[in-house]
Every structure is written in structure tokens, then in C-alpha cells.
Design an enzyme around this catalytic site. Sequence first.
Site, PDB file in Angstrom:
ATOM      1  N   CYS A 133       0.832  -1.203   0.000  1.00  0.00           N
ATOM      2  CA  CYS A 133       0.000   0.000   0.000  1.00  0.00           C
ATOM      3  C   CYS A 133       0.869   1.256   0.000  1.00  0.00           C
ATOM      4  O   CYS A 133       1.382   1.674   1.040  1.00  0.00           O
ATOM      5  CB  CYS A 133      -0.913  -0.020   1.225  1.00  0.00           C
ATOM      6  SG  CYS A 133      -1.889   1.475   1.388  1.00  0.00           S
ATOM      7  N   CYS A 136      -0.348   4.112   2.178  1.00  0.00           N
ATOM      8  CA  CYS A 136      -0.154   3.887   3.616  1.00  0.00           C
ATOM      9  C   CYS A 136       1.308   4.099   4.007  1.00  0.00           C
ATOM     10  O   CYS A 136       1.601   4.682   5.043  1.00  0.00           O
ATOM     11  CB  CYS A 136      -0.523   2.458   4.016  1.00  0.00           C
ATOM     12  SG  CYS A 136      -2.058   1.866   3.338  1.00  0.00           S
ATOM     13  N   ASP A 137       2.234   3.600   3.189  1.00  0.00           N
ATOM     14  CA  ASP A 137       3.624   3.493   3.630  1.00  0.00           C
ATOM     15  C   ASP A 137       4.623   4.343   2.840  1.00  0.00           C
ATOM     16  O   ASP A 137       5.797   4.399   3.200  1.00  0.00           O
ATOM     17  CB  ASP A 137       4.081   2.013   3.545  1.00  0.00           C
ATOM     18  CG  ASP A 137       3.231   1.128   4.440  1.00  0.00           C
ATOM     19  OD1 ASP A 137       2.806   1.617   5.495  1.00  0.00           O
ATOM     20  OD2 ASP A 137       3.004  -0.041   4.077  1.00  0.00           O
TER      21      ASP A 137
END
Length: 328
Positions: A133, A136-137
Site C-alpha cells: 500500500c 499507507c507506507d
Amino acid sequence: MRQLIVIGSGPAGYTAAIYAARANLSPLVIASSVEAGGELMNTTEVENFPGFPEAVMGPDLMTKMQEQAERFGAEIRYDDVTALELDGPVKRVTLGSGTVEEAEAVIFATGSAYRKLGVDGEERLAGRGVSWCATCDGFFFRDRVIAVAGGGDSAMEEATFLTKFASKVYVIHRRGELRASKIMQARAEANEKIEFVWNSEIAEILGGDAVTGVVVRSTIDGSTRELPLDGLFVAIGNDPRTHLVHDQLQLTSEGTVQVEGRSSRTSIPGVFAAGDVIDPTYRQAITAAGSGAAAALDAEHYLAALDDAGEPAPDTDQIQGLAEAAAI
Ligand code: NAP
């Protein structure tokens, strides 16, 4: 007992909930404890959902769908389904909290899960440089060198997004041409920070506490080399999430839940399926939403026929005509 439970909270689940709530079925939506909103929660701008000419952020779109479902009376439960009993007229849905919910009909819209490479180091280094992701990261890879595995729209989207943070992004693809749509390809190819590693697959992910590189194997001659990296994003597609039903519902050879024709009817009367879990081909937010609408209409007709017929539940043939008329 409830009339309808919707399992899943992506575009298919929430659209089914909007339609079912407007039909006064007071659906209960099991939205998951950690993944509520589905895949679009991990996306940045959605440019191709009709009605948003300036694009919409994935999480904003999902929040709007949820609010729309709640406005008409859908109840959202942030819990996970741990077991399902779908046979017979009463469908039982067991939740992580231990609660068992019962309903006359169920719409199964669990979407799909990120596919894994299945190579050494992937599990061990997940969350330590291996991610599925970018939104997300990505932030953790400022000024780092990273790679994206895959050649589809997801890989192009992730790679392009990651150039906001990383100093360099390799795209490692097993063939010599991309699967991604032309516009996504063109965007990635025009980005100076992106370098394509063609005809190559990842044989191993290297690193002790964190990713230090990958072993890349040529798909042409089998030769290998090490590519130093700080992180790897895996974007090689998704598999339908069917583990809760694989021993109850008929599946297709592609692993999706089998439905009758263009309807959402599964192999068990009163159980309907929608979205990515039935779709090996299109898998777009808009097609999932349309499929959720069809599932709600099918469920509505099933429940109406059930009311008319009384117990036991009518078989699929009895309501087929009605549902076909309603299918989109
Ligand atoms: P996809 O289209 O199925 O592409 C998966 C890619 O990963 C392919 O290039 C495939 O290689 C590669 N791959 C699969 N298994 C692999 C393995 N084990 N090892 C190495 N490579 C592997 O999946 P997706 O990109 O996630 O897209 C899914 C759907 O969502 C598509 O319909 C796409 O259009 C849509 N989507 C749309 C957008 C957008 O419009 N903004 C964004 C993301 C996704 P091959 O090409 O060799 O098969």
C-alpha cells in the site's frame, strides 16, 4: 431476525446497502474492523468515478457512500465475519465479537485481497520495507530507492505516487510490455524518477531487519542479479476473498463466486454476491457499485417472494423471472 445482512463495505457493499436501505430492508453492513471501506481507502485520487470531474480521494468517496447508506437506515458494524452458515432459510453470520446475526438474505461483497509474490523474504520483511500500500507506507521512503513489482494499473499508480517521496522507483515487470492502461503507462513513462526493469521477476527479497535489496531473475534467460533497495511495493493484482464461503458456495475456475448469468444469485437461494468477489474481468469501483445495486434488487425481490410464499423459502426458479427483470 433481520431481513438482510451485507458483508463488505467497498463500493459493492455500500451501494447494495444504499439500495436495500431505500427499499426499507434496514440492512446490517458488516464493514470489517480494520479494512472498512475496502480497497479505495488505500487509494489517492479516483479520476474515473462518474460525477467527480475534478477527481475524488478514495477515502472521501467511501465516506460519502457510507453516509448515504446510513442516511437511509443502514446499520454499519465495524466487526469481522469469522463464520457463515448459509444453507437453509435462516442465514447465520458469526462475528469476531462472538455475536451471531441472523437474516433471511445475505449479500456477500468481500472484494479481493492483495496478491503476494510468494518468494523468500516476503512474509518476514512485510512491514519492514515490503508493503502492499503506497498511500499507507510511501511516506516512510523519503529520498530512498525503492521498487514496485507489477505491470498493471495498480503498479503504475503506486510507482507514480511513490515518486513524491522516493529518490528513485524501479518498476520490475515480468514481461516486456505493460498491462496497464495507456494513460497510466504514459504518466509513469514520462516520470524521470521511474526506471523500468523489463522481463524480470523477483526471486528473493533480501534483508535482515529491513529490506536491503532483491534478487531479480530474467524471465528470458534465467540469469540473476542483486538490485539494492530500501523498499519494495508489491502491486501484482488481487485475489477474490472467498475463504469464508469456498466450502459453501460454488466458485468459478477463476476463483470468484459463481453467479447466475448477469444476476447476483449464487448457488444458495437467499445468498447474493457482488463486486470484485464475482468479477475476474472489470474490477472497477463503478462496476462494483453497479453490481452491488443489482444484488440489492435481487435480494429485495427474493425477500418479497419469500413474504408472498411464506415458509419454506421459494427456490431460485420461482423468483428468477422477477430477479431477471430487476437485473441491470
Ligand atoms: P492486474 O491488471 O491484474 O495486473 C497485475 C500485474 O501484475 C500484471 O502486470 C501481471 O503481469 C503482474 N503479476 C501478476 N502476478 C504476478 C506474479 N506472481 N509475479 C510478478 N508479476 C505478477 O492488477 P491491478 O494492476 O491490480 O489492476 C486490477 C484492476 O484494477 C484492473 O482492472 C485495473 O484497470 C484496475 N485499476 C484501475 C486503476 C485506475 O484506473 N486508477 C488503478 C488501479 C487498478 P502480466 O502483465 O504479465 O500478467
